[in-house]
Design a protein around this motif. Structure first.
Motif, short mmCIF file in Angstrom:
data_model
loop_
_atom_site.label_atom_id
_atom_site.label_comp_id
_atom_site.label_asym_id
_atom_site.label_seq_id
_atom_site.Cartn_x
_atom_site.Cartn_y
_atom_site.Cartn_z
N TRP A 1 0.84 -1.20 0.00
CA TRP A 1 0.00 0.00 0.00
C TRP A 1 0.87 1.24 0.00
O TRP A 1 2.00 1.22 0.47
N VAL A 2 0.31 2.32 -0.53
CA VAL A 2 0.91 3.64 -0.37
C VAL A 2 0.01 4.43 0.57
O VAL A 2 -1.22 4.42 0.44
N LEU A 3 0.63 5.06 1.56
CA LEU A 3 -0.10 5.88 2.54
C LEU A 3 0.23 7.35 2.30
O LEU A 3 1.40 7.70 2.10
N ALA B 1 -0.19 0.20 -3.80
CA ALA B 1 1.14 0.79 -3.92
C ALA B 1 1.46 1.26 -5.33
O ALA B 1 2.23 2.21 -5.51
N ARG B 2 0.88 0.65 -6.34
CA ARG B 2 1.21 1.03 -7.71
C ARG B 2 0.76 2.44 -8.06
O ARG B 2 1.15 3.00 -9.09
N LEU B 3 -0.08 3.06 -7.23
CA LEU B 3 -0.56 4.42 -7.50
C LEU B 3 0.41 5.49 -7.02
O LEU B 3 0.12 6.69 -7.15
N TYR B 4 1.55 5.08 -6.50
CA TYR B 4 2.49 6.06 -5.95
C TYR B 4 2.92 7.10 -6.98
O TYR B 4 2.87 8.32 -6.72
N GLY C 1 4.02 0.45 2.47
CA GLY C 1 4.13 -0.60 3.47
C GLY C 1 3.06 -1.65 3.34
O GLY C 1 2.30 -1.69 2.37
N ASP C 2 3.00 -2.53 4.34
CA ASP C 2 2.03 -3.63 4.38
C ASP C 2 1.06 -3.39 5.54
O ASP C 2 1.40 -2.74 6.53
N HIS C 3 -0.12 -3.97 5.42
CA HIS C 3 -1.08 -3.94 6.52
C HIS C 3 -0.85 -5.17 7.38
O HIS C 3 -0.97 -6.31 6.91
N LEU C 4 -0.52 -4.97 8.64
CA LEU C 4 -0.16 -6.07 9.52
C LEU C 4 -1.21 -6.37 10.58
O LEU C 4 -1.07 -7.34 11.33
N GLY C 5 -2.25 -5.60 10.66
CA GLY C 5 -3.29 -5.88 11.65
C GLY C 5 -3.74 -4.61 12.32
O GLY C 5 -3.30 -3.53 11.97
N PHE C 6 -4.67 -4.73 13.24
CA PHE C 6 -5.03 -6.00 13.86
C PHE C 6 -6.24 -6.67 13.16
O PHE C 6 -6.38 -7.89 13.20
N ALA C 7 -7.14 -5.89 12.60
CA ALA C 7 -8.26 -6.50 11.87
C ALA C 7 -7.75 -7.13 10.58
O ALA C 7 -6.74 -6.68 10.01
N PRO C 8 -8.40 -8.20 10.11
CA PRO C 8 -8.02 -8.76 8.81
C PRO C 8 -8.11 -7.69 7.72
O PRO C 8 -8.99 -6.82 7.76
#
Length: 281
Positions: A102-104, A141-144, A165-172
């Protein structure tokens, strides 16, 4: 001659024409040719002229003379960048894998400049970002690259930090995605595209001929409807979407219309080769 609905506003159709075919025209497109090409999708000459004037004021079209001295319009560098960025979405063949990342976009705008806060939110939403938290927006992430270009063009980049980065939690992640985006609203946009163009594809599949003017008309209208959808729907991985997601069907309809009609339409538009190749991702 077909009617132009609100969905197919003249200004939008002109941008769609340049995206589909106008970039392949050597030099500016004569005004007379724009009038001919837009008449094929139901736009009259006064509407073409007024829409071109608006696009000129926005800095997207530049007045220029053809080699024969005729008045015409060419794309500005800004418009070319917008269309080139859009190609990566419009002609994508399928969503990326679930592990793309993802891009934040995290932003902070001082209160005296709060109007820029509104512009920034609108721009991120227009790029397909979802809202992860107040002031924190998220997208595949490809939209960066496109995001960076857009924020720099609007001079909003000093207010934003971009992270990958990646989404690591806590919700799925699948549950979080349903909070970050309004998936029901996005699904309705796909259904609207199917309502307008699935029947068109069905009719073409029953034919052996592909007349150039008809192909141009149906392709330009389909592309004009479709090119907005990848900005509403940023192309989320299928594993994160509801079952029987209508975006799969709408993308298949657009790809089939693209493959059947684009090149025949280029003949009517008077160009040798049209931009826009369906990209396998």
């Amino acid at each position: 001659m077909i009617n132009v609905s609100d969905q197919h506003a003249p200004r939008s159709l002109i941008v769609t024409f340049y995206g589909a075919y106008g970039r392949s025209v050597p030099g500016p497109v004569p005004v007379s040719e724009l009038i001919r090409l837009l008449a094929a999708v139901g736009v009259d000459a006064p509407s073409v002229r007024s829409s071109v004037s608006r696009l000129k004021r926005r800095g997207l079209l530049l007045p220029a003379r053809t080699v024969t001295g005729a008045a015409g319009y060419a794309l500005s560098p800004q418009a070319r960048q917008l269309l080139d960025d859009g190609d990566r979405r419009v002609y994508a063949a399928q969503p990326p894998p679930v592990d793309e990342g993802w891009v934040l976009a995290v932003f902070s705008v001082p209160e005296p400049e709060r109007q820029k806060r509104h512009v920034l939110r609108s721009r991120l939403a227009g790029l397909g970002f979802g809202t992860a938290a107040p002031g924190v927006w998220i997208a595949p992430a490809r939209l960066y690259e496109e995001t960076r270009h857009s924020l720099e063009r609007l001079r909003l980049d000093p207010y934003v930090d971009l992270f990958r980065g990646d989404h690591l939690g806590f919700a799925p992640t699948v549950e979080s995605v349903a909070r970050w985006w309004d998936l029901a609203a996005i699904a309705k946009e796909h259904e609207a595209f199917l309502d307008g163009h699935a029947r068109v594809l069905h009719d073409w599949e029953g034919r052996e001929d592909t007349p150039a003017e008809e192909a141009y008309r149906d392709y330009l209208l389909a592309l004009d409807s479709w090119r907005h959808l990848p900005y509403v729907d940023p192309g989320l991985p299928s594993a994160l979407l509801p079952a029987d997601w209508p975006g799969v069907r709408s993308a298949a309809v657009f790809r089939a219309l693209h493959e059947r009609l684009r090149d025949a339409g280029a003949v009517f538009a008077g160009v040798d080769q049209a931009p826009g190749v369906i990209r396998q991702t």
